[in-house]
Design a protein around this motif. Structure first.
Motif: not given
Length: 250
Positions: A224-248
């Motif tokens: 997640x170094x580059x600004x464009x990562x945070x609008x890239x669908x695959x990377x955003x899904x990666x973040x979403x999955x990690x967050x939802x896992x952390x939330x249980x």
């Protein structure tokens, strides 16, 4: 008589819904940086997490003010997201202890990219997040191997994810971590590779992981170094999955 019973049942069930509305979980995106390099991706990461929250019924608060790190305030949050925090991110020891109390009370944690470079003189923090950033080769395209394909942060990824990013190298890696992604070092151009990591980890180096630490679920990704990562669908899904896992929410 049947009509009356049905009406009563409908009224009762409706009143139960009204009395127990579905409550949204609240998360905090924390972006504090101390003296030193500050990533330009922070605003983009905040925008991404706000959108993730909207799509997943979450309330997202954002702050770079260390004063939010107190027991009363932290009790509101189901997860703390340290998005590209770096160097000294707390003002005093009380804030550090209140943060540690939050973790030990079962609060969830997500760390993004240089969050592993936060609080470099606090060994407990490195153990919690899973490692301590030391350096990276130049930003480049390299291969990332999916180690655990069943985790919510990786199910959407190809077996080998070819991605432009910084390949982070760390020390003090916590052995309890479940490695999710690893850099294929054979595809990384790095003049200092023989010095570290050398052959310590063979051909691969961990880039993303999760674990349970002192009662808290912890997810970290070095990507997640580059600004464009945070609008890239695959990377955003990666973040979403990690967050939802952390939330249980598996």
């Amino acid at each position: 008589m049947k009509i009356k019973v049905i009406l009563l049942a409908v009224i009762f069930s409706t009143s139960v819904v009204w009395a127990n509305p579905l409550t949204k979980k609240r998360v905090l995106v924390y972006t504090k940086n101390g003296k030193g390099f500050v990533h330009t991706n922070i605003a983009a990461s905040v925008t991404a997490f706000i959108k993730i929250g909207q799509l997943n019924n979450l309330i997202v608060d954002v702050s770079n003010d260390p004063s939010v790190m107190n027991n009363k305030n932290l009790s509101k949050y189901s997860c703390l997201i340290f998005s590209n925090t770096n160097n000294e991110i707390f003002d005093n020891e009380q804030q550090r202890q209140d943060f540690a109390t939050y973790i030990r009370n079962g609060g969830a944690f997500v760390g993004i990219h240089i969050a592993s470079g936060s609080e470099r003189n606090w060994p407990w923090f490195h153990e919690m997040i899973g490692g301590l950033f030391i350096r990276h080769p130049a930003y480049q395209l390299f291969d990332i191997k999916v180690i655990d394909k069943k985790h919510p942060a990786t199910t959407m990824l190809p077996a080998v994810w070819k991605k432009e990013d910084e390949c982070y190298f760390m020390t003090e890696l916590n052995p309890i971590s479940q490695v999710l992604l690893a850099a294929d070092l054979r595809t990384v151009i790095d003049s200092e590779k023989s010095i570290y990591p050398g052959r310590t980890f063979g051909d691969y180096f961990p880039l993303a992981w999760c674990h349970e630490f002192e009662g808290a679920r912890v997810f970290y990704t070095a990507l997640g170094h580059d600004e464009k990562d945070y609008s890239e669908p695959l990377f955003v899904q990666h973040l979403t999955g990690g967050l939802l896992w952390a939330l249980g929410k598996n």
